[in-house]
Write a protein that holds these residues in place. Structure first.
Motif, mmCIF file in Angstrom:
data_model
loop_
_atom_site.group_PDB
_atom_site.id
_atom_site.type_symbol
_atom_site.label_atom_id
_atom_site.label_comp_id
_atom_site.label_asym_id
_atom_site.label_seq_id
_atom_site.Cartn_x
_atom_site.Cartn_y
_atom_site.Cartn_z
ATOM 1 N N ALA A 296 0.861 -1.183 0.000
ATOM 2 C CA ALA A 296 0.000 0.000 0.000
ATOM 3 C C ALA A 296 0.894 1.229 0.000
ATOM 4 N N SER B 274 -2.701 -6.711 -2.615
ATOM 5 C CA SER B 274 -2.440 -5.381 -2.080
ATOM 6 C C SER B 274 -1.413 -4.727 -2.992
ATOM 7 N N ALA C 263 -0.313 -0.851 -5.207
ATOM 8 C CA ALA C 263 -0.469 0.597 -5.313
ATOM 9 C C ALA C 263 0.199 1.079 -6.591
ATOM 10 N N ASP D 93 -3.600 3.589 -3.730
ATOM 11 C CA ASP D 93 -3.838 2.156 -3.508
ATOM 12 C C ASP D 93 -4.866 1.653 -4.507
#
Length: 77
Positions: free
Chosen positions: A13, A55, A57, A75
């Motif tokens: 992130a 996850s 970004a 993100d």
């Protein structure tokens, strides 16, 4: 000299990015004029569902010649 920007997709992130990007968005990027300016696109070897399930970004930064400064991070959700 115009500012040069580079974009990457990182695991993690924005608050905790991995050291190395998972995908570089800088080679063979397509650009075309759009209604509100230029639209840029790049295909990476990952599906949107994979990016949304993990996850990740997206970052945009200046080139090393321009200080390698991150100017945007978002993100992927």
């Amino acid at each position: 000299t115009p500012l040069q920007l580079q974009a990457f997709i990182y695991p993690g992130a924005c608050s905790n990015l991995a050291v190395q990007p998972a995908y570089s968005l800088n080679q063979d990027t397509q650009a075309a004029p759009g209604q509100a300016g230029w639209v840029m696109s790049k295909v990476v070897p990952a599906s949107l569902s994979t990016l949304l399930a993990g996850s990740y970004a997206v970052t945009v930064r200046t080139s090393p010649a321009d200080g390698n400064q991150t100017i945007f991070c978002g993100d992927i959700r």
